[in-house]
Scaffold this motif. Sequence first.
Motif, PDB file in Angstrom:
ATOM      1  N   GLN A 140      -9.518  -4.504  -1.744  1.00  0.00           N
ATOM      2  CA  GLN A 140     -10.735  -4.850  -2.624  1.00  0.00           C
ATOM      3  C   GLN A 140     -11.412  -6.147  -2.378  1.00  0.00           C
ATOM      4  O   GLN A 140     -12.772  -6.201  -2.613  1.00  0.00           O
ATOM      5  CB  GLN A 140      -9.796  -4.815  -3.926  1.00  0.00           C
ATOM      6  N   PRO A 164      -2.822   5.153  -2.712  1.00  0.00           N
ATOM      7  CA  PRO A 164      -4.405   5.102  -2.461  1.00  0.00           C
ATOM      8  C   PRO A 164      -5.111   4.721  -3.625  1.00  0.00           C
ATOM      9  O   PRO A 164      -6.239   4.118  -3.489  1.00  0.00           O
ATOM     10  CB  PRO A 164      -4.642   6.328  -1.810  1.00  0.00           C
ATOM     11  N   SER A 184      -7.800  -4.628   7.042  1.00  0.00           N
ATOM     12  CA  SER A 184      -8.680  -3.985   6.282  1.00  0.00           C
ATOM     13  C   SER A 184      -8.188  -2.243   6.574  1.00  0.00           C
ATOM     14  O   SER A 184      -8.690  -1.474   5.625  1.00  0.00           O
ATOM     15  CB  SER A 184     -10.083  -3.867   6.818  1.00  0.00           C
ATOM     16  N   ASP A 227     -15.509  -4.291   6.026  1.00  0.00           N
ATOM     17  CA  ASP A 227     -15.907  -4.163   4.694  1.00  0.00           C
ATOM     18  C   ASP A 227     -14.758  -4.649   3.925  1.00  0.00           C
ATOM     19  O   ASP A 227     -13.957  -3.952   2.907  1.00  0.00           O
ATOM     20  CB  ASP A 227     -16.246  -2.585   4.309  1.00  0.00           C
ATOM     21  N   VAL A 228     -14.789  -6.057   3.774  1.00  0.00           N
ATOM     22  CA  VAL A 228     -13.895  -6.856   2.952  1.00  0.00           C
ATOM     23  C   VAL A 228     -14.492  -8.097   2.062  1.00  0.00           C
ATOM     24  O   VAL A 228     -14.831  -9.022   3.011  1.00  0.00           O
ATOM     25  CB  VAL A 228     -12.720  -7.304   3.637  1.00  0.00           C
ATOM     26  N   SER A 245      -5.925  -0.512  -6.494  1.00  0.00           N
ATOM     27  CA  SER A 245      -6.755  -1.566  -5.738  1.00  0.00           C
ATOM     28  C   SER A 245      -5.781  -2.720  -5.183  1.00  0.00           C
ATOM     29  O   SER A 245      -4.794  -3.371  -5.822  1.00  0.00           O
ATOM     30  CB  SER A 245      -7.762  -2.368  -6.725  1.00  0.00           C
ATOM     31  N   TYR A 294      -5.715  -1.194   5.169  1.00  0.00           N
ATOM     32  CA  TYR A 294      -4.849  -1.054   3.835  1.00  0.00           C
ATOM     33  C   TYR A 294      -5.816  -0.947   2.839  1.00  0.00           C
ATOM     34  O   TYR A 294      -5.455  -0.739   1.803  1.00  0.00           O
ATOM     35  CB  TYR A 294      -3.709  -2.002   3.974  1.00  0.00           C
ATOM     36  N   ASP A 295      -7.393  -1.178   3.093  1.00  0.00           N
ATOM     37  CA  ASP A 295      -8.282  -0.844   2.200  1.00  0.00           C
ATOM     38  C   ASP A 295      -8.205  -1.995   1.137  1.00  0.00           C
ATOM     39  O   ASP A 295      -7.536  -1.958   0.033  1.00  0.00           O
ATOM     40  CB  ASP A 295      -8.181   0.379   1.339  1.00  0.00           C
ATOM     41  N   ARG A 342       0.901  -1.048  -0.051  1.00  0.00           N
ATOM     42  CA  ARG A 342       0.110  -0.124  -0.019  1.00  0.00           C
ATOM     43  C   ARG A 342       0.783   1.136  -0.028  1.00  0.00           C
ATOM     44  O   ARG A 342       0.424   2.123  -0.934  1.00  0.00           O
ATOM     45  CB  ARG A 342      -0.994   0.111   1.113  1.00  0.00           C
TER      46      ARG A 342
END
Length: 313
Positions: free
Chosen positions: A143, A113, A138, A168-169, A116, A140-141, A108
């Motif tokens: 997809q 940012p 999560s 939210d994964v 994906s 690290y955001d 990341r």
Amino acid sequence: MRVRFRGVEVRETVLLHGPSGWGEFGPFVEYADEEAARWLTAGLEAAWGRWPEPVRDHLEVNATVPAVRPEQVAGVLARFDGCRTVKVKVAERGQTLDNDVARVAEVRALVGPTVSVRVDANAAWTVDQAREALTRLSAYDLQYAEQPCPEVADLARLRVLLARDGVDVPIAADESVRRAEDPLRVAREGAADLIVVKVAPLGGVAAALEIVAGAGLPAVVSSALDTSVGIAAGVALGAALPGLDLACGLGTVGLLAADVAARPLVPTAGVLTVADAHAVVSAADQPGLAGHELSGSRRDWWLERLARCHEVL
Ligand SMILES: O=C(O)CCC(=O)c1ccccc1C(=O)O
Ligand SMILES: [Mg+2]
């Protein structure tokens, strides 16, 4: 392999040549004949059969980062020109969640940012381990997370727990599709948000297309660590899917130390084209083959395996 990938250091495979061009038969060495026979069906389809008409002329491809140390990540990413999606292997045997967090954090940090990032645990976590790991990762955001747990029921339960925790994964199913008796069970039981499909383990492009249609879920096409010949079949599948919104895991030729094709199917500006895949399959010969041909007992082992798998069909 340039670096070890899913325990493999040396990748061996068989290339088939027929009237339609080149096909590949490279089931992983530990697979029994019955499972390996599906890979033969895919290779025969490529060399003797026909692929469906493409509906697009190129595919976006993801970079694939094996379970390397953080200081190796930049070197791996350098092999994937222009990829806007990165898949990171996690949960490698002998490593810890801290190792995974460090690797994903490094990815990341390097990509910024807007790229994906997805992870693939290859079924290595229990539900509790997956819940903890994906909660931490999560940050690290992500997809999506590919095959966090082995069982379909585990995946379904994990999705409920993550939703309850507000993590939210999305969950992708890979082994639960390609190694399952019933590849559609994942979809029926609400165990995944999307599926990963691979031509060779699913028995060909046509068979994989049927599974995607039956599942009714978004799909990502991925490789089985094939040479450019097998990757070309993956491109044919991705090009024929009615819908394709996510980058495909077909950039793995860059993980091989050598390839068979004159122009290896590695992504340029993050993309593989149907025209380049067609050129690999229909080439008169594969010039890289000569320098890497197996001999002696390894050659015999593959030819005997090929014959046994042919008996299974
Ligand atoms: O999907 C990718 O990015 C690369 C392909 C990949 O990860 C893979 C390659 C060989 C065997 C298994 C897997 C896997 O997705 O689990
Ligand atoms: Mg996978």
